[in-house]
Design a protein around this motif. Structure first.
Motif, PDB file in Angstrom:
ATOM      1  N   ASP A 104     -12.990  -4.396  11.537  1.00 18.82           N
ATOM      2  CA  ASP A 104     -12.730  -4.372  10.363  1.00 18.82           C
ATOM      3  C   ASP A 104     -12.443  -6.018   9.839  1.00 18.82           C
ATOM      4  O   ASP A 104     -13.151  -6.103   8.807  1.00 18.82           O
ATOM      5  N   GLU A 105     -12.338  -6.953  10.616  1.00 24.07           N
ATOM      6  CA  GLU A 105     -12.327  -8.192   9.778  1.00 24.07           C
ATOM      7  C   GLU A 105     -13.603  -8.956   9.765  1.00 24.07           C
ATOM      8  O   GLU A 105     -14.068  -9.540   8.722  1.00 24.07           O
ATOM      9  N   PRO A 106     -14.713  -8.625  10.638  1.00 25.07           N
ATOM     10  CA  PRO A 106     -16.156  -9.039  10.349  1.00 25.07           C
ATOM     11  C   PRO A 106     -16.654  -8.260   9.202  1.00 25.07           C
ATOM     12  O   PRO A 106     -17.609  -8.720   8.381  1.00 25.07           O
ATOM     13  N   TYR A 107     -16.333  -6.979   9.093  1.00 24.90           N
ATOM     14  CA  TYR A 107     -16.603  -6.213   8.136  1.00 24.90           C
ATOM     15  C   TYR A 107     -16.227  -6.631   6.588  1.00 24.90           C
ATOM     16  O   TYR A 107     -17.067  -6.616   5.754  1.00 24.90           O
ATOM     17  N   GLN A 108     -15.003  -6.897   6.544  1.00 28.65           N
ATOM     18  CA  GLN A 108     -14.442  -7.426   5.639  1.00 28.65           C
ATOM     19  C   GLN A 108     -15.065  -8.734   5.059  1.00 28.65           C
ATOM     20  O   GLN A 108     -15.459  -8.857   3.898  1.00 28.65           O
ATOM     21  N   MET A 109     -15.337  -9.718   5.947  1.00 31.62           N
ATOM     22  CA  MET A 109     -16.080 -11.138   5.547  1.00 31.62           C
ATOM     23  C   MET A 109     -17.436 -10.494   5.415  1.00 31.62           C
ATOM     24  O   MET A 109     -18.016 -11.360   4.128  1.00 31.62           O
ATOM     25  N   LYS A 110     -18.300  -9.543   5.937  1.00 29.35           N
ATOM     26  CA  LYS A 110     -19.602  -9.269   5.546  1.00 29.35           C
ATOM     27  C   LYS A 110     -19.679  -8.845   3.911  1.00 29.35           C
ATOM     28  O   LYS A 110     -20.485  -9.269   3.088  1.00 29.35           O
ATOM     29  N   GLN A 111     -18.671  -7.986   3.619  1.00 23.50           N
ATOM     30  CA  GLN A 111     -18.570  -7.376   2.360  1.00 23.50           C
ATOM     31  C   GLN A 111     -18.518  -8.632   1.214  1.00 23.50           C
ATOM     32  O   GLN A 111     -18.850  -8.630   0.275  1.00 23.50           O
ATOM     33  N   LYS A 112     -17.550  -9.333   1.648  1.00 25.53           N
ATOM     34  CA  LYS A 112     -17.078 -10.595   0.644  1.00 25.53           C
ATOM     35  C   LYS A 112     -18.242 -11.425   0.654  1.00 25.53           C
ATOM     36  O   LYS A 112     -18.435 -11.957  -0.763  1.00 25.53           O
ATOM     37  N   THR A 308      -2.078  -2.142  -0.306  1.00 25.18           N
ATOM     38  CA  THR A 308      -2.389  -2.505   1.149  1.00 25.18           C
ATOM     39  C   THR A 308      -3.184  -3.770   1.256  1.00 25.18           C
ATOM     40  O   THR A 308      -3.605  -4.293   0.207  1.00 25.18           O
ATOM     41  N   THR A 309      -3.536  -4.160   2.777  1.00 25.57           N
ATOM     42  CA  THR A 309      -4.371  -5.540   2.749  1.00 25.57           C
ATOM     43  C   THR A 309      -5.783  -5.031   2.594  1.00 25.57           C
ATOM     44  O   THR A 309      -6.354  -4.052   2.769  1.00 25.57           O
ATOM     45  N   GLU A 310      -6.538  -6.181   2.671  1.00 27.28           N
ATOM     46  CA  GLU A 310      -7.954  -5.972   2.421  1.00 27.28           C
ATOM     47  C   GLU A 310      -8.595  -5.582   3.757  1.00 27.28           C
ATOM     48  O   GLU A 310      -9.413  -4.677   3.976  1.00 27.28           O
ATOM     49  N   LYS A 311      -7.794  -5.941   5.009  1.00 26.81           N
ATOM     50  CA  LYS A 311      -8.156  -5.529   6.256  1.00 26.81           C
ATOM     51  C   LYS A 311      -8.054  -3.969   6.544  1.00 26.81           C
ATOM     52  O   LYS A 311      -9.048  -3.475   7.050  1.00 26.81           O
ATOM     53  N   ASP A 312      -6.801  -3.711   6.072  1.00 31.73           N
ATOM     54  CA  ASP A 312      -6.427  -2.376   6.181  1.00 31.73           C
ATOM     55  C   ASP A 312      -7.513  -1.200   5.232  1.00 31.73           C
ATOM     56  O   ASP A 312      -7.733  -0.105   5.705  1.00 31.73           O
ATOM     57  N   ALA A 313      -7.829  -1.696   3.958  1.00 30.34           N
ATOM     58  CA  ALA A 313      -8.700  -1.159   3.214  1.00 30.34           C
ATOM     59  C   ALA A 313     -10.020  -0.708   4.074  1.00 30.34           C
ATOM     60  O   ALA A 313     -10.559   0.198   3.725  1.00 30.34           O
ATOM     61  N   THR A 314     -10.526  -1.767   4.712  1.00 36.74           N
ATOM     62  CA  THR A 314     -11.854  -1.205   5.509  1.00 36.74           C
ATOM     63  C   THR A 314     -11.711  -0.231   6.266  1.00 36.74           C
ATOM     64  O   THR A 314     -12.731   0.490   6.683  1.00 36.74           O
ATOM     65  N   ARG A 315     -10.478   0.078   6.884  1.00 45.27           N
ATOM     66  CA  ARG A 315     -10.120   1.330   7.858  1.00 45.27           C
ATOM     67  C   ARG A 315     -10.000   2.479   6.982  1.00 45.27           C
ATOM     68  O   ARG A 315     -10.062   3.873   7.554  1.00 45.27           O
ATOM     69  N   LEU A 316      -9.540   2.416   5.530  1.00 45.82           N
ATOM     70  CA  LEU A 316      -9.024   3.529   4.819  1.00 45.82           C
ATOM     71  C   LEU A 316     -10.298   4.084   4.176  1.00 45.82           C
ATOM     72  O   LEU A 316     -10.113   5.371   3.651  1.00 45.82           O
ATOM     73  N   TYR A 317     -11.168   3.160   3.752  1.00 50.00           N
ATOM     74  CA  TYR A 317     -12.131   3.619   2.640  1.00 50.00           C
ATOM     75  C   TYR A 317     -12.903   4.847   3.146  1.00 50.00           C
ATOM     76  O   TYR A 317     -12.993   5.750   2.270  1.00 50.00           O
ATOM     77  N   ASP A 318     -13.400   5.089   4.710  1.00 48.28           N
ATOM     78  CA  ASP A 318     -14.110   6.243   4.650  1.00 48.28           C
ATOM     79  C   ASP A 318     -13.125   7.309   5.600  1.00 48.28           C
ATOM     80  O   ASP A 318     -13.527   8.267   5.869  1.00 48.28           O
TER      81      ASP A 318
END
Length: 391
Positions: A104-112, A308-318
């Motif tokens: 989740d954290e690397p995914y968040q950084m790549k999207q940002k 919610t947090t940005e990190k949690d959003a990466t796991r909630l989106y799909d």
């Protein structure tokens, strides 16, 4: 161990187990000191950001801070372990890489930061070699959560310490939250006390500075959290919202992070109607969890929303099963860090100076300059002013 307010409560009956745990850690560190276990240096600048405690100290916002301010000056790569990903080995991410493949954290950084190189590898040494092999123009590698990964010897080692759980008052696992003895902080070039209250008094800065008992070669900084505008997870055309707009709202605070207490505390001034719903760090939401989120939100009176947090959003989106009402009213709350005591420029210039001096491209440029006449007309002979741009 329990945290009550700003006080750390030690489980004293577990202290004998902490002694055995500490013995194992000391033997491992001793093996590195003797060279039995090897630490590798690399010919590219490496900056490590990490901690010695269980629980969140704000690693991701600090890595994002470094990324944001270095990317316009240098070619930056971020290397993470990719905690709880479903893949193995080295993976170089792109914007289409699924969160499950990199974490989740690397995914968040790549999207940002889509233009920044982001990769994951459990073996940081192997990951660095792969990054170097893939890109010869790389200027600096940021290691996320690698303070204890001693197989890499970084050029700058940054240790993060949570203001609410200062390591100087803690003890080793399992009685406390320390992964290493307090002496491990001596490996740090920079220590940052994170999540500080914005109204911290000058006397408190001095007390903490003295209590940290750092060596002269170590730099101490203080940061606090800054929250941005609320961003809807679903529906890109919807407007961003300010926190102050939620004064009359019933808020469901949905978190799956290590230390949600700080966020709960920070949200309380914005509403009198806050309902926390906390899951474990990096939690993968299952069908029963989604049902609980839907039911908890449905029970809140109007007006209502979910933060919610940005990190949690990466796991909630799909995630499947979220009700339409939840999808329409769920927002992420971006978080960043701000340096206190007007320390930002000092920190920035220290980091820039290290990268500029040690990057392979700078060394090659300097080598070429050595063969040119010093007539004062070559750009390399003129002093340059370097400054960060706060986007």
């Amino acid at each position: 161990m329990r945290v009550e307010g700003d006080f750390i409560v030690i489980n004293k009956w577990l202290l004998p187990f902490s002694w055995f745990y500490g013995l194992g850690v000391k033997l491992r560190n001793f093996a590195f000191e003797l060279g039995i276990l090897k630490s590798r240096s690399f010919d590219v600048p490496v900056i490590s950001v990490g901690n010695i405690t269980v629980g969140g100290t704000g690693k991701t916002p600090h890595v994002e801070y470094l990324t944001k301010h270095l990317k316009d000056l240098f070619h930056v790569a971020v290397l993470s372990r990719g905690y709880k990903r479903k893949s193995k080995g080295f993976i170089l991410a792109n914007v289409q890489t699924p969160m499950t493949e990199i974490g989740d954290e690397p995914y968040q950084m790549k999207q940002k930061f889509p233009d920044v190189t982001v990769a994951v590898d459990k073996s940081r040494c192997h990951g660095i070699e792969e990054l170097k092999s893939n890109d010869k123009s790389l200027d600096v590698i940021l290691l996320d959560d690698a303070f204890q990964h001693r197989y890499v010897k970084p050029g700058i080692n940054i240790l993060l310490v949570d203001y609410h759980r200062l390591v100087i008052y803690d003890t080793l696992l399992p009685a406390g939250r320390l992964r290493e003895p307090l002496t491990a902080k001596n490996r740090a070039d920079i220590v940052i006390v994170t999540k500080c209250p914005k109204d911290l008094k000058p006397m408190e800065f001095r007390v903490i500075t003295k209590a940290m008992n750092l060596y002269p070669y170590q730099q101490l900084y203080f940061t606090t959290l800054e929250y941005g505008k609320l961003q809807p997870i679903f529906g890109e055309l919807r407007e961003l919202r300010e926190l102050r707009e939620l004064r009359d709202y019933h808020i469901l605070l949905l978190t799956g992070i290590a230390s949600p207490e700080q966020m709960v505390h920070d949200m309380e001034p914005y509403t009198k109607k806050l309902t926390p719903l906390a899951f474990a760090d990096h939690h993968r939401f299952k069908k029963k969890d989604i049902q609980l989120i839907n039911e908890t939100f449905e029970q809140l009176p109007h007006p209502r929303c979910i933060i919610t947090t940005e990190k949690d959003a990466t796991r909630l989106y799909d995630t499947e099963g979220l009700s339409e009402e939840v999808r329409r009213n769920i927002y992420t709350l971006p978080v960043s860090i701000r340096f206190m005591l007007e320390q930002e420029n000092t920190f920035n210039q220290y980091i820039i100076g290290y990268v500029r001096k040690n990057s392979r491209n700078s060394i090659l440029a300097k080598t070429k300059d050595d063969h040119k006449p010093k007539d004062g007309n070559h750009p390399g002979d003129r002093p340059r002013t370097i400054s960060f741009r706060n986007n």
